[in-house]
Design an enzyme around this catalytic site. Sequence first.
Site, short mmCIF file in Angstrom:
data_model
loop_
_atom_site.label_atom_id
_atom_site.label_comp_id
_atom_site.label_asym_id
_atom_site.label_seq_id
_atom_site.Cartn_x
_atom_site.Cartn_y
_atom_site.Cartn_z
N CYS A 183 -16.35 -0.98 -20.92
CA CYS A 183 -17.49 -1.74 -20.37
C CYS A 183 -17.62 -3.12 -21.01
O CYS A 183 -17.66 -4.14 -20.32
CB CYS A 183 -18.78 -0.96 -20.57
SG CYS A 183 -18.69 0.79 -20.20
N CYS A 228 -13.82 0.48 -15.63
CA CYS A 228 -14.43 1.81 -15.50
C CYS A 228 -13.38 2.87 -15.26
O CYS A 228 -13.51 3.72 -14.38
CB CYS A 228 -15.47 1.81 -14.37
SG CYS A 228 -16.65 3.19 -14.45
N ASP A 256 -11.98 5.60 -2.90
CA ASP A 256 -10.89 6.36 -3.51
C ASP A 256 -11.39 6.94 -4.83
O ASP A 256 -12.58 6.87 -5.15
CB ASP A 256 -9.64 5.49 -3.70
CG ASP A 256 -9.85 4.36 -4.71
OD1 ASP A 256 -10.97 4.22 -5.26
OD2 ASP A 256 -8.89 3.60 -4.96
N CYS A 312 -17.96 -5.64 -17.96
CA CYS A 312 -18.38 -5.01 -16.70
C CYS A 312 -19.64 -5.67 -16.16
O CYS A 312 -20.65 -5.76 -16.87
CB CYS A 312 -18.62 -3.51 -16.91
SG CYS A 312 -19.32 -2.71 -15.43
N GLU A 316 0.83 -1.20 0.00
CA GLU A 316 0.00 0.00 0.00
C GLU A 316 0.87 1.26 0.00
O GLU A 316 0.57 2.22 -0.71
CB GLU A 316 -0.93 0.00 1.22
CG GLU A 316 -2.05 -1.03 1.16
CD GLU A 316 -3.02 -0.76 0.02
OE1 GLU A 316 -3.25 0.42 -0.32
OE2 GLU A 316 -3.56 -1.74 -0.53
N TYR A 364 -6.90 5.99 4.58
CA TYR A 364 -7.07 5.09 3.43
C TYR A 364 -6.20 3.84 3.58
O TYR A 364 -6.66 2.71 3.41
CB TYR A 364 -6.74 5.81 2.12
CG TYR A 364 -6.83 4.90 0.93
CD1 TYR A 364 -8.05 4.67 0.30
CD2 TYR A 364 -5.71 4.22 0.45
CE1 TYR A 364 -8.15 3.80 -0.77
CE2 TYR A 364 -5.79 3.35 -0.62
CZ TYR A 364 -7.02 3.15 -1.23
OH TYR A 364 -7.11 2.28 -2.28
#
Length: 308
Positions: free
Chosen positions: A205, A199, A151, A210, A48, A133
């Site tokens: 898509c 996205c 986010d 999606c 992270e 976060y």
Amino acid sequence: MTEQSEPATHLPADVDAVQTALVEWYEDDHRAFPWRETEDPYEILVSEVMSQQTQLNRVVDAWTEFLDRWPTAADLSAADRADVVSFWTDHSLGYNNRAKYLHEAARQITEDRDGEWPRDPDGLSELMGVGPYTANAVASFAFNNGDAVVDTNVKRVLYRAFDVPDEDDVFERVASALMPAGESRVWNNAVMELGGVACGKKPRCDEEGCPWREWCHAYQTGDFTAPDVPEQPSFEGSRRQFRGRIVSVLSDHGELAVDDLGPRIRVDYVPDSDGEGSREWLAGLLSDLDRDGLVAFDEGAGTVALSR
């Protein structure tokens, strides 16, 4: 709070179906990053911190080399801080303060907490350099004990899919209402994957299958702007646009003959012509949508309806 701000206002009636569709899409096929294969909080924290403003593909080698050199929080704590900063610089991982904070967080875990990691976002936020976060991400992916992540990618997804207004508090409420209880690990991975793969600023898509096309406001209207996408991505005349029109028309009209549907999605539809705007062209779109489970296309009868 106004009625428009209520989370339920922005979610489909069948939230269970929305949740299931996303999780199945993610579990069926997702990008393989090594930190997705571990539940070790130290390894996840390293990923992270490294991923902040750094492309994930570039992080993989650095993450692997870092853990080869300092495989545990205790190993990192015992390292010379100058060596950690040097590693950070050599691998172009951004601000050196992140390396210093990560080294200090390892010391806190090793010396102040006897190797015991906090298991929730609040506790993890007490570690040096670990903001809300990152704390939530570690709680989610290491302990399955996080909140819904919000986010930039997730905001874009919610804005487009469910017409959520560009207000941080509403994004957070909708994201929380949408996440299945006790499933932060798989859910946060899945919704971030959706924002990163299907996205993005330029939507993919159909290309990425999606799982939310059936419910997506942007897919049905053709408006793919978002808080971080102020101008409309290229869409006019694309297959994605016409697929969205098909879903929208069938939502309003129910079952239609193919030649009744054609003029409703493009004014230049000519059944017996060649190429775009022909019955063959439309049948190709309908076959794709049928394979995706969005419509029921009976080519022999020449009819189509939304799948139920």
